[in-house]
Design a protein around this motif. Structure first.
Motif, mmCIF file in Angstrom:
data_model
loop_
_atom_site.group_PDB
_atom_site.id
_atom_site.type_symbol
_atom_site.label_atom_id
_atom_site.label_comp_id
_atom_site.label_asym_id
_atom_site.label_seq_id
_atom_site.Cartn_x
_atom_site.Cartn_y
_atom_site.Cartn_z
ATOM 1 N N SER A 272 0.944 4.199 -2.942
ATOM 2 C CA SER A 272 0.749 5.629 -2.659
ATOM 3 C C SER A 272 1.868 6.466 -3.271
ATOM 4 O O SER A 272 1.623 7.571 -3.798
ATOM 5 N N ASP B 169 0.827 -1.204 0.000
ATOM 6 C CA ASP B 169 0.000 0.000 0.000
ATOM 7 C C ASP B 169 0.864 1.259 0.000
ATOM 8 O O ASP B 169 0.561 2.240 -0.691
ATOM 9 N N SER B 170 1.940 1.250 0.766
ATOM 10 C CA SER B 170 2.795 2.439 0.832
ATOM 11 C C SER B 170 3.445 2.734 -0.514
ATOM 12 O O SER B 170 3.574 3.900 -0.909
#
Length: 459
Positions: free
Chosen positions: A87, A83-84
């Motif tokens: 982003s 997820d990081s």
């Protein structure tokens, strides 16, 4: 054909439904078609060698390579790590398609972390047509998790993948539209019979037919599962539901075949007691459903005569059955096989010998039996002859085991009465009071009075 909901459920349905939903929850995000990277990393991605991607390319700053590293983290279960990176890609100057891939994958990480509302919101923001199926699948799965089955069904309209057909079949089943559910699930089996999802589709079809009263169709699909999918994880449940259905429909000859095959494959299954009960009750209702070639013929004949009180004939058949289950080890040592009916045969033949007054033969058979029912019967014999230490030693291991209540109560009574005879009043009272409580739960007035008389004698 319009299938009407009859409202009934059947034993085993909750297990099937739970496993079915688990299989849907395991449906995974499809791999992307990604260009702009070298053939090595693309090959590793297509072959799902995700740990190699993480080792080789984690330091890359290219949006494409970052996306593939994030994908590798996602598929290895590191959702926060993936997820990081997604982003970072969304904040970079990557092209639109790469950003949409990152955004969609971010939605999948939300889904895997049970953030279904956020996953659903992201699935509606995807515009690239090449990602439409993956976004629709995410929308459908998130909707199922939120129990919005209408949205789940419509989200995958027009898709014929195994996963889409399974989801659509499940969603319409939950909506009570069994005709549409059957249409999707039958199509899954017809188009993808070798898919791991196909037997789940067949099982749901069978349950639909059972719930709607089309028993012949249900039986046909359950047999299809057993014939075509030997490694299916719900195979024991398929056997069990098929056996129960055939028993309820009084199709005893077919039931006998199912019981034989089930006990051969799953002799230690939790369903064994029920399966055994179906065939013994069927045989007492309709003997001659099997002949002497059937592996349990002599046991069933013995049980039938035992129930009728014909102990001489019962012993003859039961001992013949037990001899067929003897196995020789080394030269002289013999023991019985692990056949599920052996303990029952030992118990019934022993009870018949007790009835005939031959306690020596009865004890010999009971000592060969490790079933708790045999242990209790043997303890009764020891109690009657005054060997109270033997009763306590034999039954102590069963005090805290999960057993049917009437047997638990009998164990407490025999142990308590044995301690009473030995003069250990406090232990006797404790066990007898437990016996009284359990007998009250069972509802046996005669046994309650027996325990109370024993307690009265201790005052």
């Amino acid at each position: 054909m319009l299938l009407l909901v009859l409202g009934q459920t059947f034993v085993g349905e909750e297990v099937v439904s739970s496993r079915f939903l688990e299989e849907i929850s395991r449906i995974e995000k499809p791999l992307y078609t990604i260009s702009g990277a070298d053939s090595l990393i693309e090959g590793l991605y297509r072959s799902r060698q995700f740990t190699q991607i993480i080792k080789r390319y984690s330091s890359s700053t290219s949006p494409v390579y970052r996306l593939l590293v994030a994908e590798a983290l996602y598929y290895t279960g590191d959702y926060p790590g993936a997820d990081s990176i997604y982003s970072i890609i969304l904040r970079s100057d990557a092209d639109t398609l790469i950003k949409e891939m990152a955004l969609l994958s971010k939605g999948w990480t939300y889904y895997r972390r049970n953030l279904y509302e956020r996953a659903l919101e992201i699935s509606g923001r995807i515009s690239d047509t090449s990602l439409f199926y993956s976004a629709s699948l995410l929308k459908a799965l998130s909707s199922i998790a939120l129990k919005d089955y209408s949205t789940a069904y419509s989200a995958l309209d027009g898709f014929d993948t195994p996963e889409a057909l399974l989801v659509r079949g499940y969603a319409t089943y939950m909506l009570g539209n069994y005709d549409l559910a059957l249409k999707s699930l039958n199509r899954l089996y017809e188009l993808y019979p070798n898919s791991p999802l196909a037997p789940y589709a067949l099982f749901r079809i069978a349950t639909i037919y059972l719930k709607t009263g089309y028993v012949d169709d249900a039986v046909r699909y359950l047999w299809l599962i057993l014939e075509e999918y030997p490694d299916f994880e719900l195979r024991p449940q398929a056997y069990y539901i098929l056996a129960r259905t055939l028993y309820q429909e009084k199709r005893y000859e077919e039931l006998a075949d199912v019981v034989r095959d089930f006990l051969k494959e799953y002799p230690e299954s939790d369903y064994v007691p029920s399966i055994k009960r179906y065939i013994t009750q069927a045989y007492t209702s309709g003997p001659y459903i099997v002949d002497e070639d059937y592996p349990y013929y002599h046991f069933l004949e013995g049980y039938l005569n035992y129930e009728k009180g014909n102990c001489g004939t019962a012993i003859e058949h039961l001992e013949r059955y037990l001899r067929s289950r003897e196995r020789r080890y080394f030269i002289f040592f013999r023991r019985y096989s692990e056949d599920p009916f052996v303990s029952d045969a030992l118990l019934y033949v022993a009870k018949c010998y007790i009835k005939l007054g031959d306690t020596s033969s009865a004890e010999n058979y009971l000592k060969k039996c490790r079933d708790y029912r045999c242990r209790i019967e043997l303890s009764r014999m020891y109690f009657e002859r005054g060997d109270y230490d033997a009763v306590i030693k034999l039954l102590s291991k069963y005090r805290d085991e999960k057993l049917p209540l009437k047997y638990k109560a009998e164990i407490y009574y025999l142990m308590g009465a044995s301690y009473a005879r030995k003069g250990d009043v406090e232990r006797a009272k404790g066990l007898l009071r437990r016996a009284e409580m359990v007998y009250k739960e069972v509802g046996s007035r005669e046994e309650i009075d027996k325990v109370r008389r024993e307690l009265e004698s201790l005052k």
